[in-house]
Design an enzyme around this catalytic site. Structure first.
Site, short mmCIF file in Angstrom:
data_model
loop_
_atom_site.label_atom_id
_atom_site.label_comp_id
_atom_site.label_asym_id
_atom_site.label_seq_id
_atom_site.Cartn_x
_atom_site.Cartn_y
_atom_site.Cartn_z
N GLU A 1 1.68 22.24 2.07
CA GLU A 1 1.00 22.93 1.48
C GLU A 1 1.68 21.95 -0.11
O GLU A 1 3.33 22.92 0.18
CB GLU A 1 0.60 24.36 1.34
CG GLU A 1 -0.43 24.65 2.38
CD GLU A 1 -1.39 23.90 1.94
OE1 GLU A 1 -1.98 23.42 0.96
OE2 GLU A 1 -2.43 23.12 3.53
N HIS B 1 24.74 18.59 -11.22
CA HIS B 1 24.57 18.57 -10.10
C HIS B 1 25.60 20.16 -9.51
O HIS B 1 25.13 20.41 -8.67
CB HIS B 1 24.63 18.28 -8.93
CG HIS B 1 24.13 16.40 -9.60
ND1 HIS B 1 22.74 16.15 -9.02
CD2 HIS B 1 24.27 14.71 -9.64
CE1 HIS B 1 22.51 14.79 -9.22
NE2 HIS B 1 23.01 14.05 -9.73
N THR C 1 19.25 8.49 1.69
CA THR C 1 19.83 7.45 1.72
C THR C 1 19.57 6.69 0.45
O THR C 1 20.25 5.85 0.81
CB THR C 1 19.13 7.07 2.80
OG1 THR C 1 17.63 7.37 2.65
CG2 THR C 1 19.40 7.82 4.16
N ARG D 1 17.88 15.63 -15.87
CA ARG D 1 17.20 15.69 -17.31
C ARG D 1 18.43 17.24 -17.81
O ARG D 1 18.34 17.03 -18.94
CB ARG D 1 15.99 15.22 -16.13
CG ARG D 1 15.48 13.96 -17.15
CD ARG D 1 13.89 14.11 -16.35
NE ARG D 1 14.05 14.26 -14.97
CZ ARG D 1 13.14 15.10 -14.26
NH1 ARG D 1 12.48 15.48 -14.19
NH2 ARG D 1 12.94 15.03 -13.42
N SER E 1 9.16 11.57 -1.61
CA SER E 1 10.17 10.55 -2.05
C SER E 1 11.08 10.88 -0.52
O SER E 1 12.29 11.14 -0.54
CB SER E 1 10.89 11.48 -3.30
OG SER E 1 10.73 11.72 -4.07
N ASP F 1 15.05 18.63 -7.79
CA ASP F 1 14.70 17.94 -8.85
C ASP F 1 15.47 17.94 -9.45
O ASP F 1 14.62 19.46 -10.47
CB ASP F 1 13.44 16.85 -8.47
CG ASP F 1 14.08 15.40 -9.17
OD1 ASP F 1 14.60 15.25 -9.10
OD2 ASP F 1 12.66 14.90 -9.09
N ASN G 1 18.32 17.57 -11.98
CA ASN G 1 19.56 17.62 -12.17
C ASN G 1 19.70 17.66 -13.29
O ASN G 1 20.74 17.66 -14.25
CB ASN G 1 20.62 17.70 -11.07
CG ASN G 1 20.32 18.70 -10.23
OD1 ASN G 1 19.46 19.79 -9.70
ND2 ASN G 1 21.12 19.03 -8.89
N ASN H 1 20.30 7.81 -2.55
CA ASN H 1 21.25 8.33 -3.92
C ASN H 1 21.88 7.83 -4.08
O ASN H 1 22.93 7.34 -4.50
CB ASN H 1 21.22 9.45 -3.65
CG ASN H 1 19.85 10.43 -3.39
OD1 ASN H 1 19.73 11.14 -3.24
ND2 ASN H 1 19.30 10.26 -4.77
N TRP H 2 22.84 6.65 -2.78
CA TRP H 2 24.01 5.60 -2.90
C TRP H 2 23.81 4.46 -3.83
O TRP H 2 25.16 4.08 -4.13
CB TRP H 2 24.63 5.17 -1.92
CG TRP H 2 24.36 6.03 -0.55
CD1 TRP H 2 23.72 6.51 0.18
CD2 TRP H 2 25.51 7.28 -0.45
NE1 TRP H 2 24.10 7.71 1.20
CE2 TRP H 2 24.95 8.13 0.87
CE3 TRP H 2 26.65 6.58 -0.89
CZ2 TRP H 2 26.09 9.19 1.35
CZ3 TRP H 2 27.34 8.69 -0.34
CH2 TRP H 2 27.80 9.18 0.62
N ARG I 1 8.43 21.32 -4.89
CA ARG I 1 9.29 20.17 -5.66
C ARG I 1 8.65 21.03 -7.45
O ARG I 1 8.12 20.57 -8.06
CB ARG I 1 8.86 19.07 -5.72
CG ARG I 1 9.66 17.60 -6.65
CD ARG I 1 8.77 16.34 -6.09
NE ARG I 1 10.15 15.32 -6.82
CZ ARG I 1 10.41 14.14 -6.18
NH1 ARG I 1 10.07 13.90 -4.74
NH2 ARG I 1 11.21 13.69 -6.51
C1 FPP Z 1 17.98 15.29 -7.60
O1 FPP Z 1 17.91 15.31 -9.07
C2 FPP Z 1 18.67 16.00 -7.00
C3 FPP Z 1 20.17 15.34 -5.86
C4 FPP Z 1 20.02 13.67 -6.03
C5 FPP Z 1 21.37 15.48 -5.74
C6 FPP Z 1 20.50 17.33 -5.50
C7 FPP Z 1 22.25 17.78 -5.13
C8 FPP Z 1 22.26 18.98 -5.44
C9 FPP Z 1 21.08 20.12 -6.40
C10 FPP Z 1 23.80 20.13 -5.48
C11 FPP Z 1 24.29 19.03 -4.43
C12 FPP Z 1 24.61 20.59 -2.99
C13 FPP Z 1 24.58 20.45 -2.30
C14 FPP Z 1 24.46 21.25 -1.53
C15 FPP Z 1 26.08 21.46 -2.54
P1 FPP Z 1 17.72 14.49 -10.22
O2 FPP Z 1 19.39 13.23 -10.41
O3 FPP Z 1 17.64 12.64 -9.95
O4 FPP Z 1 17.61 14.14 -11.76
P2 FPP Z 1 16.61 13.81 -12.62
O5 FPP Z 1 15.92 13.85 -12.00
O6 FPP Z 1 16.75 14.39 -13.49
O7 FPP Z 1 17.30 12.99 -12.99
#
Ligand code: FPP
Length: 233
Positions: free
Chosen positions: A198, A29, A58, A16, A187, A12, A14, A60-61, A179
């Site tokens: 743990e 990402h 499921t 931000r 989540s 989690d 990416n 994230n779409w 996490r």
């Molecule tokens: C959550 O961060 C992350 C994701 C929804 C996607 C995770 C994907 C990757 C790390 C890369 C792709 C994976 C592979 C295997 C190539 P967020 O976007 O919810 O971050 P935020 O909470 O800061 O908005």
């Protein structure tokens, strides 16, 4: 130090990470994808049996189209470059409802799994279009079908049978769930498998800044925990 058999990570933060740099969320990402490999290699080195990472849920779409498209493209590119893992002896598995992906991607996934299947190292599992509630619902359907076909009776519906009908059927239960990103929730990730996991929440680390040292920190925290499984000692 106790090494967990199964580590699960919710990658989690990416979005931000990117926003703080004035970048589009998908750039986070892209950075996040780059740091998966050192984490996989580190877990393999320290003797973890299974590492499961949550790459696409499921839910994230429901994000903006541009972000979803970029994520799927990123995953597709990742699949095309997995040969770089070959020399490390890891196995690779995918879990989730993969039927949502293009035939091209589904074939690629099968090819990757097959190519790595004889390896003896850690299993690196990537959750794609994964939702734990969806997984449990699918297990219900599979079990019901067997019941209707008289392949099993009511007494044979055990916890073991349910586990065997999940995507993780050959995996040990999750020992340690990590996490980063500052949220303190599961989540919809590995609900059944994390029954006695743990949890280590890393408040000040966003996934693109995550390092092998954070695995070491989480494992040392895990080693201090007294896992009682509902018993008193
Ligand atoms: C959550 O961060 C992350 C994701 C929804 C996607 C995770 C994907 C990757 C790390 C890369 C792709 C994976 C592979 C295997 C190539 P967020 O976007 O919810 O971050 P935020 O909470 O800061 O908005």
């Amino acid at each position: 130090m106790f090494i967990p058999k199964h580590i699960a990570i919710i990658m989690d933060g990416n979005g931000r990470w990117a926003k703080r740099r004035g970048l589009a969320r998908y750039k986070g990402h892209i950075e996040g994808a780059k740091i998966i490999k050192p984490i996989v290699l580190h877990c393999n080195e320290i003797g973890v049996e299974v590492l499961t990472v949550f790459a696409l849920s499921t839910e994230n779409w429901n994000r903006p189209k541009l972000e979803v498209k970029a994520l799927v493209k990123l995953i597709e590119n990742y699949l095309n470059n997995m040969d770089e893992y070959l020399k490390y002896g890891v196995k690779i598995k995918f879990l989730g409802d993969l039927s949502i992906f293009s035939n091209y991607m589904q074939n690629k996934i099968l090819q990757v799994e097959e190519k790595f299947s004889k390896n003896k190292g850690m299993t690196f599992a990537i959750a794609l279009n994964y939702g734990a509630k969806d997984e449990i619902k699918n297990a219900f359907k599979k079990i019901l079908l067997k019941f209707e076909n008289k392949e099993l009776n009511k007494e044979e519906i055990t916890e073991k049978l349910i586990s065997e009908n999940l995507y993780t059927k050959t995996f040990p239960m999750v020992d340690l769930l990590i996490r980063p990103g500052g949220e303190f929730r599961i989540s919809n990730f590995l609900l059944w498998q994390a029954a006695y996991a743990e949890f280590v929440f890393l408040e000040d680390v966003l996934w693109p800044d995550f390092k092998p040292e954070h695995i070491d920190f989480a494992v040392s925290e895990y080693s201090k925990r007294n896992r009682r499984y509902g018993k008193i000692s």
